[in-house]
Write a protein that holds these residues in place. Structure first.
Motif, PDB file in Angstrom:
ATOM      1  N   THR A 157       4.590  10.991  -6.988  1.00  0.00           N
ATOM      2  CA  THR A 157       5.595  10.625  -8.020  1.00  0.00           C
ATOM      3  C   THR A 157       6.961  10.883  -7.730  1.00  0.00           C
ATOM      4  OG1 THR A 157       5.097  12.794  -9.121  1.00  0.00           O
ATOM      5  CG2 THR A 157       3.683  10.962  -9.923  1.00  0.00           C
ATOM      6  N   GLY A 158       7.226  11.257  -6.421  1.00  0.00           N
ATOM      7  CA  GLY A 158       8.607  11.186  -6.100  1.00  0.00           C
ATOM      8  C   GLY A 158       9.610  12.502  -6.423  1.00  0.00           C
ATOM      9  N   TYR A 159       8.978  13.605  -6.992  1.00  0.00           N
ATOM     10  CA  TYR A 159       9.448  14.644  -7.061  1.00  0.00           C
ATOM     11  C   TYR A 159       9.922  15.362  -5.934  1.00  0.00           C
ATOM     12  CZ  TYR A 159       8.952  14.484 -12.233  1.00  0.00           C
ATOM     13  OH  TYR A 159       9.315  13.935 -13.451  1.00  0.00           O
ATOM     14  N   HIS A 160       9.164  15.574  -4.941  1.00  0.00           N
ATOM     15  CA  HIS A 160       9.063  16.031  -3.712  1.00  0.00           C
ATOM     16  C   HIS A 160       8.998  14.825  -2.576  1.00  0.00           C
ATOM     17  CE1 HIS A 160       9.004  19.851  -5.228  1.00  0.00           C
ATOM     18  NE2 HIS A 160       8.113  20.194  -5.524  1.00  0.00           N
ATOM     19  N   ARG A 161       9.370  15.386  -1.469  1.00  0.00           N
ATOM     20  CA  ARG A 161       9.187  14.256  -0.339  1.00  0.00           C
ATOM     21  C   ARG A 161       8.237  15.015   0.727  1.00  0.00           C
ATOM     22  NH1 ARG A 161      13.934  10.883   1.585  1.00  0.00           N
ATOM     23  NH2 ARG A 161      12.187   9.244   2.160  1.00  0.00           N
ATOM     24  N   CYS A 162       7.295  14.436   1.288  1.00  0.00           N
ATOM     25  CA  CYS A 162       6.092  15.110   2.130  1.00  0.00           C
ATOM     26  C   CYS A 162       7.072  15.152   3.485  1.00  0.00           C
ATOM     27  CB  CYS A 162       5.003  14.389   2.283  1.00  0.00           C
ATOM     28  SG  CYS A 162       5.046  12.751   2.888  1.00  0.00           S
ATOM     29  N   ASP A 163       6.682  16.282   4.145  1.00  0.00           N
ATOM     30  CA  ASP A 163       6.892  16.598   5.428  1.00  0.00           C
ATOM     31  C   ASP A 163       6.263  15.561   6.716  1.00  0.00           C
ATOM     32  OD1 ASP A 163       8.597  18.313   4.650  1.00  0.00           O
ATOM     33  OD2 ASP A 163       7.141  20.092   5.029  1.00  0.00           O
ATOM     34  N   ALA A 164       5.158  15.317   6.461  1.00  0.00           N
ATOM     35  CA  ALA A 164       4.174  14.363   7.298  1.00  0.00           C
ATOM     36  C   ALA A 164       3.109  13.971   6.680  1.00  0.00           C
ATOM     37  CB  ALA A 164       3.802  15.187   8.543  1.00  0.00           C
ATOM     38  N   SER A 173      12.428   9.096  -5.803  1.00  0.00           N
ATOM     39  CA  SER A 173      12.792   9.773  -6.879  1.00  0.00           C
ATOM     40  C   SER A 173      11.623   9.493  -7.947  1.00  0.00           C
ATOM     41  CB  SER A 173      13.850   9.466  -7.550  1.00  0.00           C
ATOM     42  OG  SER A 173      14.004   7.850  -7.850  1.00  0.00           O
ATOM     43  N   PRO A 174      11.548   9.944  -9.082  1.00  0.00           N
ATOM     44  CA  PRO A 174      10.512   9.709 -10.071  1.00  0.00           C
ATOM     45  C   PRO A 174      10.685   8.257 -10.697  1.00  0.00           C
ATOM     46  CG  PRO A 174      11.238  11.967 -10.604  1.00  0.00           C
ATOM     47  CD  PRO A 174      11.957  11.437  -9.402  1.00  0.00           C
ATOM     48  N   ALA A 175      12.099   7.839 -10.682  1.00  0.00           N
ATOM     49  CA  ALA A 175      12.231   6.670 -11.170  1.00  0.00           C
ATOM     50  C   ALA A 175      11.840   5.494 -10.257  1.00  0.00           C
ATOM     51  CB  ALA A 175      13.869   6.228 -11.436  1.00  0.00           C
ATOM     52  N   GLU A 176      12.094   5.885  -9.083  1.00  0.00           N
ATOM     53  CA  GLU A 176      11.358   4.727  -7.867  1.00  0.00           C
ATOM     54  C   GLU A 176       9.895   4.744  -8.078  1.00  0.00           C
ATOM     55  OE1 GLU A 176      13.340   5.595  -4.169  1.00  0.00           O
ATOM     56  OE2 GLU A 176      11.907   4.589  -3.181  1.00  0.00           O
ATOM     57  N   ALA A 177       9.304   5.756  -8.237  1.00  0.00           N
ATOM     58  CA  ALA A 177       7.782   5.770  -8.252  1.00  0.00           C
ATOM     59  C   ALA A 177       7.413   4.991  -9.522  1.00  0.00           C
ATOM     60  CB  ALA A 177       7.133   7.141  -8.078  1.00  0.00           C
ATOM     61  N   GLN A 178       8.315   5.160 -10.538  1.00  0.00           N
ATOM     62  CA  GLN A 178       7.679   4.332 -11.684  1.00  0.00           C
ATOM     63  C   GLN A 178       7.883   2.972 -11.456  1.00  0.00           C
ATOM     64  OE1 GLN A 178       9.852   5.495 -15.440  1.00  0.00           O
ATOM     65  NE2 GLN A 178       8.024   6.124 -16.256  1.00  0.00           N
ATOM     66  N   ALA A 179       9.191   2.501 -11.033  1.00  0.00           N
ATOM     67  CA  ALA A 179       9.535   1.137 -10.578  1.00  0.00           C
ATOM     68  C   ALA A 179       8.333   0.445  -9.937  1.00  0.00           C
ATOM     69  CB  ALA A 179      11.040   1.104 -10.008  1.00  0.00           C
ATOM     70  N   LEU A 180       7.827   1.305  -8.938  1.00  0.00           N
ATOM     71  CA  LEU A 180       6.855   0.719  -8.007  1.00  0.00           C
ATOM     72  C   LEU A 180       5.253   0.831  -8.743  1.00  0.00           C
ATOM     73  CD1 LEU A 180       7.526   2.752  -4.724  1.00  0.00           C
ATOM     74  CD2 LEU A 180       7.835   0.439  -5.213  1.00  0.00           C
ATOM     75  N   SER A 227      -0.786  20.242  -7.595  1.00  0.00           N
ATOM     76  CA  SER A 227       0.570  19.872  -8.145  1.00  0.00           C
ATOM     77  C   SER A 227       1.549  19.329  -7.301  1.00  0.00           C
ATOM     78  CB  SER A 227       1.194  21.056  -8.987  1.00  0.00           C
ATOM     79  OG  SER A 227       0.418  22.084  -8.982  1.00  0.00           O
ATOM     80  N   THR A 228       1.467  19.961  -5.967  1.00  0.00           N
ATOM     81  CA  THR A 228       2.483  19.449  -4.964  1.00  0.00           C
ATOM     82  C   THR A 228       2.160  18.017  -4.397  1.00  0.00           C
ATOM     83  OG1 THR A 228       2.542  21.729  -4.096  1.00  0.00           O
ATOM     84  CG2 THR A 228       3.350  20.125  -2.648  1.00  0.00           C
ATOM     85  N   LEU A 229       0.956  17.950  -4.448  1.00  0.00           N
ATOM     86  CA  LEU A 229       0.407  16.555  -3.791  1.00  0.00           C
ATOM     87  C   LEU A 229       0.890  15.483  -4.973  1.00  0.00           C
ATOM     88  CD1 LEU A 229      -1.258  15.262  -1.641  1.00  0.00           C
ATOM     89  CD2 LEU A 229      -3.312  15.205  -3.108  1.00  0.00           C
ATOM     90  N   ILE A 230       0.625  15.800  -6.115  1.00  0.00           N
ATOM     91  CA  ILE A 230       1.071  14.941  -7.338  1.00  0.00           C
ATOM     92  C   ILE A 230       2.692  14.504  -7.387  1.00  0.00           C
ATOM     93  CG2 ILE A 230       1.076  14.623  -9.743  1.00  0.00           C
ATOM     94  CD1 ILE A 230      -1.780  15.313  -9.862  1.00  0.00           C
TER      95      ILE A 230
END
Lengths: 325, 509
Positions: free
Chosen positions: B49-56, B70-77, B42-45
């Protein structure tokens, strides 16, 4: 006013962990208010002052005690003011229609029983039909006062029945009877909450309803019971109020009481989300709000401004308690 | 590759949720993502999908570096997510749900006719014809899911992430969903498919990524990997070198039957569960997530809605508790898998939590006998070795292991005949875990019947005398004695011992 001070003292026993401010904030605030009045307000240290304040606060405390139990389960009861009006309208119909001691006895018992039954109905809506407490009790909040008006035909009922009015005008060992009623209600409720199975189950239901259910606690029964108790105490308070006034006006009895009671509970340190409750704290909370209003009025602050200060104090109390967690 | 996520790291409050996770998805591919609870999928997903940002780590999507804020940005992509719980507005019409956020306008007003047409066209692409003017809530979950997919496609999605999409669908609806996934693939849209049901993965997916403990442990084409291999990758137990440690001495000790469940049906999760537990015996219940284990044992405790069909017997008599109270009265205790949500009362002390169920028995005329209560609490704190500042300490301040001991004591002080434990050592440190496992063993030797649900194969092999395996709501195997091994358990979790092997390229051992 040292009597109120000794009433507040037992509050020093909350067992839950928490910051000093959250534990002691309310009693300290009460003591500060008393000290301030003794120093500033003229003629404060008099029996007259004590009686006025205790007489006014008694109905609020009686209602707020029931409210404390409801809030301890994680609920809320908005219907208490309307139930006061129903009980207050029903009693004169009984003792005026049935003169004599029998009528008075019925007038003391039947309205309280009716209010308890209506409270139980609130509990039924909450448990059986899974309606949110604020909505379930809103029904009677709105309809209750209408029912009271229909019962009295919208008329002011005036009366002079000393046997009945003992609960509002009588004295026992120097204190007004309703103060003894208040102390009895608070004492019994505090004892039930602390010492009995029911009391611990009330707090467990409010603290974690699913855990309580899985531990075999009859969650629905417990909730219906606290709403019934809240209704009964509102009914009792309604009787006290009409006894004091020698009249019953369905439009006014208990008006706004639900909010006064909730405020007293919140200031007294009971968690509004449920699971942690103090009946003695509610008593202290009601005394603080009462004394604050008295202080402002006695020192010439207009009532409108006093309301704003009251709101400020409630906010402050809740904020201090949140920090204490 | 359409999507490439490599070396993804993510920490929450210092705890690593992902450490070196990789996910690559080709255009028009249905890609399965699987792993146990806490494996990090779930973290990876959520990072994708823009809910979290990865550290590396590096992410690329459609040839461009990807870093959605943000989820909106992922959706736009072009990355859309279909959640388990559908994030749509049930009271609004299907059209509004599909077009929300990009409405057609004419002269500054909404052009309803164009929007209805567009919604109809979007659904037709998925092979669905419904009245788009009706509120979404009028339709079944499956249709709502199609609407969610249509909405995603309306945003020109190139990648659709489906998070356990079949968990609330019936068989026919699952077939329709799979049909949609095949259409998406044909249109060049990629799908990331998260599910615990192995059959489904083989039915619809091209490749699989297996995650465990925050990393990617295997990437393989579906037709090149056996179910058994998938399960052992997920659990991190090597099929070859796990050894048989099953306790064989139990047969003599186990007494008469305590609990029997036969042909239990409680849809959607339980569809034919059977098991029995005898006095003095620890019975394990194994299976993958969503196999219906918790749901089965909860029926026996009356914790949820009653079963549709099937029989329960307790001590030889028919038994169908509708409330936990009834089960408790019969002599059953139950520790839920979720300590925080369903077990502890956080504001209360250790003493009160421990005696929560016992309280009515500690009272005379409704008043708690506090001397007896203290005596019981002191005894169980000592016996179970609960580490706390004292009985008055709030339970929320205790560690998970000590909370669990208090919860075990809550039932043990009732002197139960059967104890049902759902994941008794989940989230508990190693030391406390061994203590609790030893305690369970000791209790069983004293004659208590124990039914233990666990996701850890080792816990069942080491701790249980006998074990049942559930898959897709059915009991598929019973193992005991020398046959209770990690291999056998995993094999049964993967495909059951007797079932023909379908949809699987390579034969299994």
């Amino acid at each position: 006013m040292s009597d109120a001070g000794t009433i507040a003292a037992p509050v020093a026993r909350p067992r839950q962990a928490g910051a000093i401010a959250a534990r002691w904030g309310a009693p300290i605030a009460l003591l500060l208010l008393l000290a301030f009045n003794l120093a500033v307000t003229p003629h404060f240290a008099s029996w007259q002052t004590l009686y006025v304040n205790l007489t006014q606060v008694a109905p609020i405390v009686i209602v707020a005690t029931g409210m404390t139990l409801v809030i301890a389960t994680g609920g809320i009861d908005l219907s208490v003011g309307s139930l006061m009006a129903i009980a207050g309208s029903l009693a004169p119909l009984i003792f005026l229609g049935l003169p004599g001691l029998g009528g008075v006895a019925l007038a003391l018992v039947v309205p309280v029983a009716v209010a308890a039954a209506l409270g139980w109905g609130n509990g039924l809506l909450v448990t059986r039909f899974a309606i949110q407490p604020i909505v379930a009790t809103l029904v009677l909040f709105i309809a209750g006062r209408g029912i009271a008006q229909v019962m009295t035909g919208g008329n002011l009922q005036e009366f002079r029945v000393p046997e009945f009015q003992v609960i509002g005008l009588g004295r026992l060992l120097g204190l007004p009877v309703q103060v003894w009623l208040m102390l009895a209600v608070v004492g019994i409720a505090a004892w039930v909450l602390r010492r009995t199975v029911l009391g611990r189950q009330i707090l467990a239901v409010g603290g974690n309803e699913r855990a309580a259910h899985l531990a075999g606690i009859p969650v629905g029964q417990v909730k219906r019971l606290v709403y019934a108790v809240s209704g009964a105490l509102a009914g009792l308070a309604g009787l006290v109020v009409i006894a004091i006034n020698s009249s019953s006006d369905a439009n006014l009895v208990g008006l706004g009481m639900e909010l006064d009671a909730i405020a007293a509970v919140a200031v007294g340190g009971t968690l509004l989300a449920g699971g942690r409750a103090s009946v003695l704290g509610t008593l202290v909370g009601a005394l603080i709000i009462q004394l604050l209003r008295f202080t402002l009025l006695a020192n010439g602050v207009p009532d409108a401004a006093a309301l704003v200060v009251k709101a400020g104090v409630i906010l402050l109390a809740v904020w201090v308690q949140r920090r204490g967690r | 590759m359409l999507l490439s996520m490599r070396g993804i790291e993510k920490r929450f409050a210092g705890v690593a949720a992902l450490s070196g996770a990789t996910l690559e998805v080709a255009p028009g591919e249905a890609h399965a993502l699987i792993g146990q609870n806490g494996a990090g999928k779930s973290t990876l997903i959520k990072i994708l999908t823009g809910y979290h940002r990865c550290d590396a780590g590096t992410m690329e999507f459609d040839g461009q570096p990807l870093d959605p804020r943000s989820p909106a940005e992922a959706q736009a992509l072009g990355i859309s997510t279909i959640h388990q719980e559908i994030n749509l507005v049930g009271y609004r019409s299907v059209t509004e749900n599909i077009c929300l956020g990009r409405e057609s306008r004419r002269f500054g007003l909404l052009d309803w006719r164009a929007m209805h047409r567009e919604a109809q066209a979007a659904l037709a692409r998925l092979g669905l014809e419904i009245d788009v003017r009706r509120p979404l809530a009028d339709y079944t979950t499956a249709v709502q899911q199609m609407v969610a997919i249509a909405r995603a496609l309306g945003f020109r999605a190139k990648l659709v992430v489906m998070d356990e999409p079949t968990s609330s669908l019936d068989d026919r609806e699952v077939a329709v969903l799979f049909d949609v996934i095949r259409r998406l693939k044909a249109d060049g849209v990629s799908v990331v498919f998260v599910s615990h049901k192995l059959d489904e993965l083989y039915a619809v997916c091209d490749r699989v990524t297996v995650m465990r403990d925050g990393r990617t442990v295997r990437v393989a084409p579906m037709d090149g990997i056996t179910r058994l291999q998938l399960v052992s990758d997920m659990l991190g137990r090597d099929v070859a070198d796990s050894e048989a440690t099953g306790a064989a001495a139990q047969a003599a000790r186990a007494g008469e039957e305590m609990l029997a469940i036969e042909g239990l049906h409680a849809p959607p999760r339980v569809r034919g569960a059977s098991l029995s537990v005898r006095r003095g015996e620890i019975v394990g219940l194994a299976g993958l997530l969503g196999a219906g284990r918790s749901e089965t044992v909860r029926v026996a405790f009356g914790a949820d809605a009653a079963a549709d069909a099937g029989q329960l017997r307790f001590e030889g008599r028919p038994f169908s508790p509708t409330e936990p109270r009834e089960a408790i009265r019969a002599g059953i205790g139950f520790c839920s898998e979720d300590r925080k949500v369903e077990s502890i009362v956080p504001e209360m002390s250790v003493r009160e939590n421990l005696t929560l169920a016992l309280l009515p028995h500690l009272a005379r005329a409704g008043v708690v006998d506090e001397a007896r209560q203290r005596e019981v609490v002191d005894r169980f704190i000592r016996r179970l070795g609960v580490r706390c500042a004292g009985p008055e300490q709030p339970i929320r301040e205790l560690s998970g292991g000590n909370q669990q001991k208090v919860l075990l004591a809550r039932w043990l002080c009732m002197d139960p005949k059967l104890l049902i434990l759902d994941e008794p050592t989940r989230g508990i440190d190693v030391g406390a875990k061994a203590e609790i496992q030893a305690l369970i063993r000791e209790l069983a030797e004293g004659g208590l019947a124990v039914l233990m649900v666990s996701s850890e194969v080792k816990e069942i092999v080491d701790g249980a005398d006998r074990a049942y395996v559930m898959r897709d709501g059915r009991t598929v195997a019973e193992l005991s004695g020398g046959r209770l091994t990690e291999d056998a358990l995993m094999a049964a979790m993967a495909h059951g011992p007797h079932e023909a092997v379908l949809a699987e390229g390579a034969p299994h051992e």
